[in-house]
Scaffold this active site. Structure first.
Site, PDB file in Angstrom:
ATOM      1  N   GLU A   1     102.970 -27.987 -28.857  1.00 42.27           N
ATOM      2  CA  GLU A   1     103.430 -26.656 -28.189  1.00 42.27           C
ATOM      3  C   GLU A   1     103.495 -26.640 -26.833  1.00 42.27           C
ATOM      4  OE1 GLU A   1     102.142 -21.745 -28.244  1.00 42.27           O
ATOM      5  OE2 GLU A   1     101.332 -23.087 -29.359  1.00 42.27           O
TER       6      GLU A   1
ATOM      7  N   LYS B   1     106.498 -26.475 -31.514  1.00 43.45           N
ATOM      8  CA  LYS B   1     106.658 -24.967 -31.114  1.00 43.45           C
ATOM      9  C   LYS B   1     107.078 -24.721 -29.804  1.00 43.45           C
ATOM     10  CE  LYS B   1     103.737 -21.176 -31.542  1.00 43.45           C
ATOM     11  NZ  LYS B   1     102.508 -20.318 -32.208  1.00 43.45           N
TER      12      LYS B   1
ATOM     13  N   GLY C   1     105.497 -12.979 -25.682  1.00 44.30           N
ATOM     14  CA  GLY C   1     105.536 -11.691 -24.910  1.00 44.30           C
ATOM     15  C   GLY C   1     106.673 -11.000 -25.283  1.00 44.30           C
TER      16      GLY C   1
END
Length: 336
Positions: A177, A219, A263
């Site tokens: 990630e 990711k 977010g």
């Protein structure tokens, strides 16, 4: 699940109509989530909240795997079943967050590097014995004031690759990630440039450190405008620029890309994923590994009260169903 090899696990995690629930918030982060609903963060409240997600009937129709935090991996349900066993019994693969968080990078202007490599081999061995079959390590790349530096990108890429190699040695699928943060007023083209540079550095390091691409998942962030940018790109532009960026940087040997929501609101994350999946077949499966974008409605419905568990589970299942539809390119706003 234990008899699957790493390629099978990776493919199962990105199976059609399914994606990953990120329930690996650190103790500090989950406290913020619980504070937002006026609930004290205790070992019991954290367990109760995660249990309502894990035991929602039908969740396995939409959720292939769950990323757990160290505490949660060791916890049991109210009936005494260890969470990894409970998930496996429901056809969901247990995973584990293994990084120790981002710390200041030496001799940089406030940039961050993720730590946690010390003792990781031994921790992975224990996590495997506890039932984890995949893991996650997050690197954060911020766009601000001349950042990110190539030094920051390369240092994080090196750590991600070391983590991934140790996971595969332990028979655990690594989720890699590298997150280019949405924080800031940068536009989508700045995000594109930093994302492409970061991905190329990450895959260069993965190659150097002998990571088997067929046995990992990526990711990443979507290529998206900064949260404070005056001109917010729409879903079509996000989709086009994200897929083009990844076509330039991500080898086709990688089985799947499980996007983070980073977010975005629940609806925005769903819409953007949907438009990408409407673009036709890509070299990799395009799926999700969402935290807040799968949990926000459920958390708001729960409010920390036992009598609200059913309503919270219904909210979670509704959101998971819509995200699953987006993973197949079949979502529309009318389903909300």
């Amino acid at each position: 699940m234990s008899d699957l090899d790493m390629e099978d696990v990776a493919l199962a995690l990105v199976a059609p109509s399914k994606g990953i629930l990120a329930a690996d918030e650190s103790t500090g982060t989950i406290k913020k989530r619980l504070d937002s609903i006026g609930t004290a963060s205790t070992e019991d409240s954290r367990r109760d909240y995660r249990e309502l997600l894990f035991t929602a009937t039908g969740a396995s129709d939409y959720i292939s795997g769950v990323i757990l935090y160290d505490e949660t991996l060791r916890q049991s349900s109210g009936t005494g079943t260890p969470f990894p066993e409970l998930l496996k019994a429901n056809g969901i693969i247990p995973g584990i967050k293994v990084d120790m968080g981002a710390k200041p990078l030496a001799f940089s202007n406030g940039e961050l590097v993720t730590e946690g490599l010390d003792g990781l081999r031994e921790r992975l061995s224990e996590y495997y014995s506890l039932g984890a079959r995949f893991a996650k390590w997050r690197a954060v790349i911020a766009i601000k004031d001349g950042a990110p530096s190539q030094y920051c990108i390369d240092t994080n890429a090196h750590a991600l690759a070391r983590y991934a190699a140790l996971c595969q040695e332990a028979n655990i699928v690594p989720i890699v990630e590298p997150e280019v943060l949405m924080d800031g007023d940068h536009n989508i083209d700045e995000c594109y440039a930093v994302t492409e540079t970061t991905l190329k550095s990450v895959f260069d390091e993965l190659y150097k450190q002998r990571v088997v691409l067929e046995q990992m998942l990526l990711k990443p962030n979507m290529v998206i405008s900064g949260a404070d940018c005056q001109e917010q790109a729409g879903a079509e532009e996000i989709s086009d620029k994200t897929l083009y960026c990844f076509s330039q940087a991500v080898p086709s040997a990688v089985p799947g890309i499980v996007f983070l929501s980073g977010g975005q609101s629940e609806q925005q994350a769903t819409e953007n994923l949907n438009v990408m999946n409407q673009q036709g077949k890509q070299p990799w499966e395009i799926s999700y590994s969402y935290g807040r974008a799968l949990q926000s409605s459920a958390l708001a419905a729960w409010q920390g009260k036992p009598e609200n568990v059913a309503a919270a589970q219904a909210a979670f299942l509704h959101r998971a169903k819509l995200t699953s539809a987006a993973r197949d390119g079949e979502y529309n706003a009318g389903m909300e």
